[in-house]
Design a protein around this motif. Structure first.
Motif, PDB file in Angstrom:
ATOM      1  N   SER A  63      63.625 -27.692  39.630  1.00 13.08           N
ATOM      2  CA  SER A  63      63.784 -26.411  40.304  1.00 13.08           C
ATOM      3  C   SER A  63      62.483 -26.011  41.010  1.00 13.08           C
ATOM      4  O   SER A  63      61.386 -26.455  40.638  1.00 13.08           O
ATOM      5  N   ALA A  64      62.629 -25.174  42.003  1.00  9.57           N
ATOM      6  CA  ALA A  64      61.458 -24.693  42.742  1.00  9.57           C
ATOM      7  C   ALA A  64      60.506 -23.937  41.821  1.00  9.57           C
ATOM      8  O   ALA A  64      59.291 -23.959  42.024  1.00  9.57           O
ATOM      9  N   GLU A  65      61.045 -23.285  40.775  1.00  8.46           N
ATOM     10  CA  GLU A  65      60.199 -22.553  39.832  1.00  8.46           C
ATOM     11  C   GLU A  65      59.269 -23.490  39.073  1.00  8.46           C
ATOM     12  O   GLU A  65      58.109 -23.169  38.829  1.00  8.46           O
ATOM     13  N   VAL A  66      59.768 -24.670  38.688  1.00  5.57           N
ATOM     14  CA  VAL A  66      58.944 -25.647  37.976  1.00  5.57           C
ATOM     15  C   VAL A  66      57.814 -26.133  38.875  1.00  5.57           C
ATOM     16  O   VAL A  66      56.642 -26.180  38.476  1.00  5.57           O
ATOM     17  N   LEU A  67      58.146 -26.494  40.106  1.00  3.70           N
ATOM     18  CA  LEU A  67      57.125 -26.978  41.043  1.00  3.70           C
ATOM     19  C   LEU A  67      56.116 -25.880  41.368  1.00  3.70           C
ATOM     20  O   LEU A  67      54.913 -26.146  41.476  1.00  3.70           O
ATOM     21  N   TRP A  68      56.582 -24.651  41.509  1.00  2.00           N
ATOM     22  CA  TRP A  68      55.692 -23.527  41.768  1.00  2.00           C
ATOM     23  C   TRP A  68      54.764 -23.301  40.570  1.00  2.00           C
ATOM     24  O   TRP A  68      53.565 -23.053  40.734  1.00  2.00           O
ATOM     25  N   GLY A  69      55.315 -23.403  39.368  1.00  2.00           N
ATOM     26  CA  GLY A  69      54.503 -23.246  38.164  1.00  2.00           C
ATOM     27  C   GLY A  69      53.422 -24.306  38.066  1.00  2.00           C
ATOM     28  O   GLY A  69      52.275 -24.015  37.699  1.00  2.00           O
ATOM     29  N   GLU A  70      53.763 -25.544  38.406  1.00  2.00           N
ATOM     30  CA  GLU A  70      52.767 -26.612  38.374  1.00  2.00           C
ATOM     31  C   GLU A  70      51.658 -26.366  39.392  1.00  2.00           C
ATOM     32  O   GLU A  70      50.473 -26.590  39.104  1.00  2.00           O
ATOM     33  N   PHE A  71      52.036 -25.896  40.565  1.00  2.00           N
ATOM     34  CA  PHE A  71      51.034 -25.579  41.580  1.00  2.00           C
ATOM     35  C   PHE A  71      50.100 -24.466  41.098  1.00  2.00           C
ATOM     36  O   PHE A  71      48.882 -24.521  41.310  1.00  2.00           O
TER      37      PHE A  71
END
Length: 299
Positions: A156-164
């Motif tokens: 999900s975009a939330e996971v990728l955003w969290g990693e960033f």
């Protein structure tokens, strides 16, 4: 008290390694508590409570050890370090923990030495050797493996955003290290940590008040334990002992926390939270930790 402790451990090599192992074990385990604490309160509220408790404990330790207050000329610099190292880092980290695993979060944050080395080359004019460039390359490759695998697996975009956000927190932590060396290198490390934590806590508290002021905090024995463990033990006492250890351990000992904390974070996340250790996380962690070690090596 401080000098007698340093003298005692300086003569006992086994005690140095035991303390290093214990501190990194506690820091790794704290990631599980930070993640699970979100069941009881908002991420910013937890950070405010944790670092408020930690700052009060650190200031008490500074008073007991008679370290003294920092000079007025250092206050503005301590505010900057507090914002970079405590406010920005843990506001980003705790928010990101809503979406990504505790173990993966610890791994991404402890890429900090890579960014610290690059910033030191730019702002401090430190020469980067071929070995250290290789370490940076390995570390960045590890980050790409972890984050790229998630992107390809359609996380999900939330996971990728969290990693960033975690990587951004690592950059902020690295920047605080550079600023400390530029402006506060002459002050006691205990003094710097106590007062930067105090000013950083004020920043976190303001954000928590405006973002989560109306949210309910669920107080249980477990949530109180999470705040006290991460605030008193992991944030205050462990840092106090660690700063004392820095005066007696060698370079390999000094780089161990960056290597061991995410290892323990991944292990406890798998053991206690049931987090899955995928092939990309294992390969990426090997590359990142190898890169961190090479980047920290001095001839």
């Amino acid at each position: 008290m401080q000098s007698s402790f340093i003298h005692t451990i300086s003569e006992r090599k086994w005690a140095q390694w035991l303390l290093i192992l214990l501190i990194t074990l506690i820091w790794g385990y704290s990631w599980v508590l930070m993640k699970d604490a979100l069941r009881y309160m908002g991420p910013y509220t937890f950070s405010a409570l944790r670092f408020g408790t930690g700052a009060a404990t650190m200031l008490t330790i500074v008073w007991l050890l008679r370290v003294g207050r920092p000079p007025k000329s250092a206050i503005s610099h301590l505010i900057v370090v507090g914002i970079l190292q405590t406010s920005v880092v843990f506001l980003l980290v705790m928010y990101a923990l809503k979406f990504i695993d505790a173990g993966k979060s610890s791994l991404l944050l402890y890429s900090m030495p890579l960014w610290s080395g690059l910033l030191a080359a730019f702002f401090l004019r430190e020469k980067i050797s071929a070995l250290r460039w290789g370490g940076v390359g390995l570390g960045v490759a590890g980050l790409l493996v972890v984050m790229g695998a998630d992107a390809l697996s359609r996380q999900s975009a939330e996971v990728l955003w969290g990693e960033f956000l975690i990587v951004l927190a690592a950059v902020s932590w690295g920047a605080s290290n550079i600023y400390y060396r530029l402006k506060l290198g002459e002050l006691s490390k205990l003094q710097v940590n106590a007062y930067q934590m105090l000013f950083g806590t004020i920043g976190i508290t303001l954000v928590a008040w405006f973002a989560e002021g109306g949210e309910t905090v669920v107080w249980t024995a477990e949530s109180v334990y999470y705040v006290l463990f991460t605030g008193v033990l992991a944030s205050a006492l462990c840092f106090t002992v660690w700063f004392m250890l820095l005066s007696v351990v060698d370079m390999i000992g000094a780089t161990m926390p960056s290597l061991l904390v995410p290892v323990f974070g991944l292990f406890f996340g798998w053991l206690l939270l049931g987090e899955v250790l995928t092939a990309s996380v294992l390969i990426g962690s090997t590359l990142i930790l190898s890169g961190v070690w090479l980047s920290s090596v001095r001839r």
